[in-house]
Design an enzyme around this catalytic site. Sequence first.
Site, PDB file in Angstrom:
ATOM      1  N   SER A  92     -71.664 -24.351  33.875  1.00 49.00           N
ATOM      2  CA  SER A  92     -70.372 -24.429  33.198  1.00 49.00           C
ATOM      3  C   SER A  92     -70.431 -23.812  31.806  1.00 49.00           C
ATOM      4  O   SER A  92     -71.494 -23.720  31.188  1.00 49.00           O
ATOM      5  CB  SER A  92     -69.924 -25.888  33.084  1.00 49.00           C
ATOM      6  OG  SER A  92     -69.747 -26.443  34.355  1.00 49.00           O
TER       7      SER A  92
HETATM    8  N1  SAH Z   1     -74.169 -29.132  35.927  1.00 47.14           N
HETATM    9  C1  SAH Z   1     -74.580 -27.936  36.610  1.00 47.14           C
HETATM   10  C2  SAH Z   1     -73.380 -27.306  37.278  1.00 47.14           C
HETATM   11  C3  SAH Z   1     -73.680 -26.890  38.678  1.00 47.14           C
HETATM   12  S1  SAH Z   1     -72.285 -26.315  39.647  1.00 47.14           S
HETATM   13  C4  SAH Z   1     -75.268 -26.995  35.631  1.00 47.14           C
HETATM   14  O1  SAH Z   1     -75.247 -27.278  34.440  1.00 47.14           O
HETATM   15  O2  SAH Z   1     -75.846 -26.014  36.048  1.00 47.14           O
HETATM   16  C5  SAH Z   1     -72.033 -27.665  40.758  1.00 47.14           C
HETATM   17  C6  SAH Z   1     -73.201 -28.066  41.593  1.00 47.14           C
HETATM   18  O3  SAH Z   1     -72.767 -29.093  42.483  1.00 47.14           O
HETATM   19  C7  SAH Z   1     -73.792 -26.969  42.473  1.00 47.14           C
HETATM   20  O4  SAH Z   1     -75.154 -26.864  42.190  1.00 47.14           O
HETATM   21  C8  SAH Z   1     -73.564 -27.471  43.894  1.00 47.14           C
HETATM   22  O5  SAH Z   1     -74.610 -27.123  44.776  1.00 47.14           O
HETATM   23  C9  SAH Z   1     -73.478 -28.969  43.697  1.00 47.14           C
HETATM   24  N2  SAH Z   1     -72.753 -29.707  44.744  1.00 47.14           N
HETATM   25  C10 SAH Z   1     -71.659 -29.335  45.428  1.00 47.14           C
HETATM   26  N3  SAH Z   1     -71.291 -30.293  46.284  1.00 47.14           N
HETATM   27  C11 SAH Z   1     -72.193 -31.320  46.145  1.00 47.14           C
HETATM   28  C12 SAH Z   1     -72.348 -32.600  46.757  1.00 47.14           C
HETATM   29  N4  SAH Z   1     -71.520 -33.054  47.710  1.00 47.14           N
HETATM   30  N5  SAH Z   1     -73.385 -33.364  46.359  1.00 47.14           N
HETATM   31  C13 SAH Z   1     -74.253 -32.943  45.397  1.00 47.14           C
HETATM   32  N6  SAH Z   1     -74.139 -31.755  44.781  1.00 47.14           N
HETATM   33  C14 SAH Z   1     -73.124 -30.938  45.147  1.00 47.14           C
END
Ligand code: SAH
Length: 210
Positions: A66
């Site tokens: 993000s």
């Molecule tokens: N906070 C992270 C943002 C990652 S984007 C950062 O700073 O990099 C959102 C993430 O949520 C992705 O890695 C994706 O794989 C994960 N995601 C999506 N659906 C999910 C679920 N049902 N359970 C766990 N993780 C999930």
Amino acid sequence: MNGSTDSFIEKREAMVQEQLQARGITDSSVLEAMKRVPRHLFLPQHLRREAYSDRALPLGPGQTISQPYIVALMLASARLQRTDQVLEIGTGSGYQTALLGEIVATVYSVELDPALLARSAKTLAELGYKNVQLRAGNGWLGWSEAAPYDAIIVTAAAHEIPRDLVKQLAPGGRMVLPVGDDEQQLVLLERTAEGLASKNLGPVRFVPLR
Ligand code: SAH
């Protein structure tokens, strides 16, 4: 490390002033953590020069790190305390996990994609975070064995508020999550003595919680 380390420190200071403080983030524990955590190390090599720019960056299919301001807004809105136990859903790069590790006592973080989790686990271990526990799994279900949590932060957008996560919120606990499909709102939920209070923090764009 090579001579570029200093320039990354300068870039972080500028990021905190120009992107966070200028937009009204005042929580000193969040600002200090964002000055310290090397965001570039959570990105693939070819994106590191972009790490401190004012935007989200791609990590892989359906995954983004993000925008710094949105990360700061989520952390500040959760009103984190040094003694808190926090659950994060969507570890992704591990960047926000590291920030949580700097600010609170214990962090539990769940990621759906095991390959991505392996990478973020390596980065977090190399940086020496010992108060962070990671697990591959479905974030809709939370991490019930370690519940309740003082705060829960969800970094992917749910079409509805995940019921199991609400159950894992301690009395007085705060949850920050993006809600919606095409149109998403960042929402702050609080478990108060009267029940669940909800506040809208504005429009956002996250990848979907699958
Ligand atoms: N906070 C992270 C943002 C990652 S984007 C950062 O700073 O990099 C959102 C993430 O949520 C992705 O890695 C994706 O794989 C994960 N995601 C999506 N659906 C999910 C679920 N049902 N359970 C766990 N993780 C999930």
